[in-house]
Design a protein around this motif. Sequence first.
Motif, PDB file in Angstrom:
ATOM      1  N   GLN A 424       0.834  -1.212   0.000  1.00  0.00           N
ATOM      2  CA  GLN A 424       0.000   0.000   0.000  1.00  0.00           C
ATOM      3  C   GLN A 424       0.861   1.252   0.000  1.00  0.00           C
ATOM      4  O   GLN A 424       0.552   2.236  -0.662  1.00  0.00           O
ATOM      5  N   ARG A 426       3.358   1.759  -1.417  1.00  0.00           N
ATOM      6  CA  ARG A 426       3.920   2.006  -2.750  1.00  0.00           C
ATOM      7  C   ARG A 426       2.827   2.387  -3.737  1.00  0.00           C
ATOM      8  O   ARG A 426       3.018   2.355  -4.953  1.00  0.00           O
ATOM      9  N   GLY A 427       1.633   2.640  -3.213  1.00  0.00           N
ATOM     10  CA  GLY A 427       0.564   3.132  -4.085  1.00  0.00           C
ATOM     11  C   GLY A 427      -0.401   2.062  -4.565  1.00  0.00           C
ATOM     12  O   GLY A 427      -1.282   2.324  -5.373  1.00  0.00           O
ATOM     13  N   ILE A 428      -0.220   0.842  -4.053  1.00  0.00           N
ATOM     14  CA  ILE A 428      -1.065  -0.278  -4.491  1.00  0.00           C
ATOM     15  C   ILE A 428      -2.234  -0.411  -3.508  1.00  0.00           C
ATOM     16  O   ILE A 428      -2.015  -0.440  -2.293  1.00  0.00           O
TER      17      ILE A 428
ATOM     18  N   HIS B  81      -2.443   3.889   0.327  1.00  0.00           N
ATOM     19  CA  HIS B  81      -2.046   3.906  -1.088  1.00  0.00           C
ATOM     20  C   HIS B  81      -2.351   5.263  -1.726  1.00  0.00           C
ATOM     21  O   HIS B  81      -1.655   5.675  -2.652  1.00  0.00           O
ATOM     22  N   ALA B  84       0.523   7.485  -0.858  1.00  0.00           N
ATOM     23  CA  ALA B  84       1.667   7.183  -1.715  1.00  0.00           C
ATOM     24  C   ALA B  84       1.472   7.811  -3.089  1.00  0.00           C
ATOM     25  O   ALA B  84       2.388   8.429  -3.638  1.00  0.00           O
ATOM     26  N   ASN B  85       0.275   7.646  -3.621  1.00  0.00           N
ATOM     27  CA  ASN B  85       0.023   8.160  -4.973  1.00  0.00           C
ATOM     28  C   ASN B  85      -0.012   9.683  -5.032  1.00  0.00           C
ATOM     29  O   ASN B  85       0.147  10.262  -6.095  1.00  0.00           O
ATOM     30  N   VAL B 109       3.666  -2.638 -11.117  1.00  0.00           N
ATOM     31  CA  VAL B 109       2.322  -2.437 -10.564  1.00  0.00           C
ATOM     32  C   VAL B 109       2.289  -1.138  -9.760  1.00  0.00           C
ATOM     33  O   VAL B 109       1.361  -0.334  -9.886  1.00  0.00           O
ATOM     34  N   ALA B 110       3.328  -0.906  -8.953  1.00  0.00           N
ATOM     35  CA  ALA B 110       3.372   0.310  -8.137  1.00  0.00           C
ATOM     36  C   ALA B 110       3.456   1.546  -9.037  1.00  0.00           C
ATOM     37  O   ALA B 110       2.715   2.518  -8.857  1.00  0.00           O
ATOM     38  N   SER B 113       0.209   2.171 -10.720  1.00  0.00           N
ATOM     39  CA  SER B 113      -0.793   2.676  -9.771  1.00  0.00           C
ATOM     40  C   SER B 113      -0.663   4.185  -9.643  1.00  0.00           C
ATOM     41  O   SER B 113      -1.653   4.910  -9.608  1.00  0.00           O
ATOM     42  N   HIS B 114       0.581   4.647  -9.567  1.00  0.00           N
ATOM     43  CA  HIS B 114       0.825   6.088  -9.481  1.00  0.00           C
ATOM     44  C   HIS B 114       0.318   6.795 -10.724  1.00  0.00           C
ATOM     45  O   HIS B 114      -0.332   7.826 -10.646  1.00  0.00           O
ATOM     46  N   LEU B 170       9.240   6.220  -8.297  1.00  0.00           N
ATOM     47  CA  LEU B 170       7.973   6.852  -7.929  1.00  0.00           C
ATOM     48  C   LEU B 170       8.116   8.363  -7.773  1.00  0.00           C
ATOM     49  O   LEU B 170       7.118   9.069  -7.720  1.00  0.00           O
TER      50      LEU B 170
END
Lengths: 467, 259
Positions: A424, A426-428, B81, B84-85, B109-110, B113-114, B170
């Motif tokens: 999470q 890491r943006g997931i 998440h 993070a984004n 995947v990370a 997602s961003h 990221l």
Amino acid sequence: MTNTVSSASDSVGKVNRETYLKHLLTQAAAAADESHLGLKALRDRAIALVNERSFPSGKDEEWRFTDLSQMLEQPFQRAQPVSVEADSWSDHLNLLTEGACLTTINGHYEPTLSRKADQTADAVIIGPLSQLLKHPDYAKKLAPILESKLAQVKGGSEVFTALNTVGFADVMVVWVQADQVVDTPIYIARGSQGGFLSQVRSLVIAERHAKFTLVESFFGQDEDTNAQCSVDQDRVDQAKIQDTRCNNSVTEIWLAEGAQINHIRVQDESASTFHLAKTAVDQAANSQYQCTAVDLGAKLSRHHIEVYQSGPQTDTKMYGLSALGDRQLADTHSLLALTYPHGSATQIQKNIVDDRAHCVFNGKVYVSTAAQLTDASQLNRNLMLSTKARVDTKPELDIVADNVKCAHGATVSQLQADEVFYLQSRGISAEQAQRLLLYGFGMEVVEKISVPALKTALSTRLRDWAS
Amino acid sequence: MINETAKTILSVRNLHASVDGTEILKGVNFEVKAGEVHAIMGLNGSGKSTFSKVLAGHPDYEVTAGEVIFQGTDLLELEPHERANSGVFLAFQYPLEIPGVSNRDFLRVAYNSHRKANGEEEIDVFDFDDLVEERSNVVKMDVSFLDRSVNEGFSGGEKKRNEILQMALLEPTLAILDETDSGLDIDALKIVSNGVNQLSTPKNASILITHYQRLLNYIVPDYVHVMAQGRIVKTGGKELAQELESRGYDWIVAEEAVA
């Protein structure tokens, strides 16, 4: 008073089980008669063995966690050859597009769905016993092999193995001669349709220093796919009952000195199937055997894998993955019998259990006095995704030798909150993180599969399963 | 780099947080502007790591009072998440191992997602491979690490380098490095510090959480804060770190007690 009642109910249960086993035996014996394979002495010995056994109940230590009583309601008839539509099996058969392929439907060989080996016929003898025996040269060559190898691996007296020996309709034979290296995987595809008792049998022999990959795959079709559109629930239920089947499989594998077999086993039976299977392996000196078994399907499945040594310095690897949902049950019963020095063995069994599914692992490792300097490890990891899921794990180490290295472990857990948080952060999203973790858990086993097409198909399957 | 006119990235006011009913953070006040590097030092149990986890949204910590504004948004309202984004990155003290998931897949995947969260299209496998292989240079990581399971069997130093690689991909606005120097030998420390320095721009900021002054020789902070008993009790320039190295923390705790 209580005693009388309980003993009365016991005897009722006993009669049912006895009658049921007799029924299965009758069906098996009739299938044997119809097979025209001969083998009378072998079949008779097996009939005698079944007669000494009883149909397993929860009171048998070996069947404590796997309840077969649902089977008693199913008066399975032996499977007959059926007319086959090639298209309807293509998804499963197209998994592997090169190399030899032996396909059976309900245990009966289907030449139209099979493929010949690339090698010259003398180097690699592959085919159904029923066909090979028609060829005088092969019949002559095979005679001593059948005598010494068919139904000769230890553990043959177990009730379902013996039942299979009584009633297999045919034997898929894979016999790779000394020093032969087969580059393409040898595929034995086992399809089932309709509600029958199928008893499938394979005999796999790697002569000295032979090396190959064996892929076994079990799959089925439900005939009720159309019935599901019907509004008449009774008809749907009726179709389901008719499609409940039992697939009793035995694969015997012999590795001569220095031989190497990489065995991949995929059980993806349809949801109403009872899948009972035995893989019995005999390893001579310096041989290497690896089994990667993936269990995804069936209502109830049991894979009994037994590895026996017949020489020193063998290497054995057993990897297993069961991914279950609904009310599925999968039972992996393994026995590793080390009776010679310098053997090495690694076992990893991973289970993902969702909904009300139930997973059983019973892993025996026996190290005799003679098996000094054995190096063995066993690990069973279970991931439970639902509070209603159930896991029974039972490692059994019986070590008599004193100079050995044997490690074992078993864990039962849920997805780790810290792992989910790491992803999470890491943006997931949490949901996607859980899917990724599940996938990763299963992929540790799928990654052991050395056939790229199969690995890709199974990783896709696992990805779908996890989402 | 201090620039008085730079935009405020993070503003923390009177932050209180508990774990299992025990209060760990007892009123943290903290502000970070674009371009700045902050170090937070302090003894074990002073609340440094808790602070970093609270910012990233770890579910074990409950915020009981205060606010955290990140680039004008209430950070505490966001899921981990989403934080993070929106540009917050936490480099873990103990990065987790994810067996069975390749580093390459995880990073893709990370990264996607961003992109998705920021309204950009996901990039395909091939473009991503080029990108990740280029970014691996930032921490001098061999590309073979991309095809191994995430952190599995990595040494302590390799795990930390992998954290900085994630950061390089990221490109966070605010990077929080929790004890990134722990368990690193001098070579790995140089590589990791170098990576962080390369990623530093006037538009982003970092918070270094550390026990030791050693890391600060390589990543030079604009501000050094000392945390004790769940609050920031002293703030100074980089020379404060040297003072702490030679005098320890007792004098600050004593000063605090007097105050």
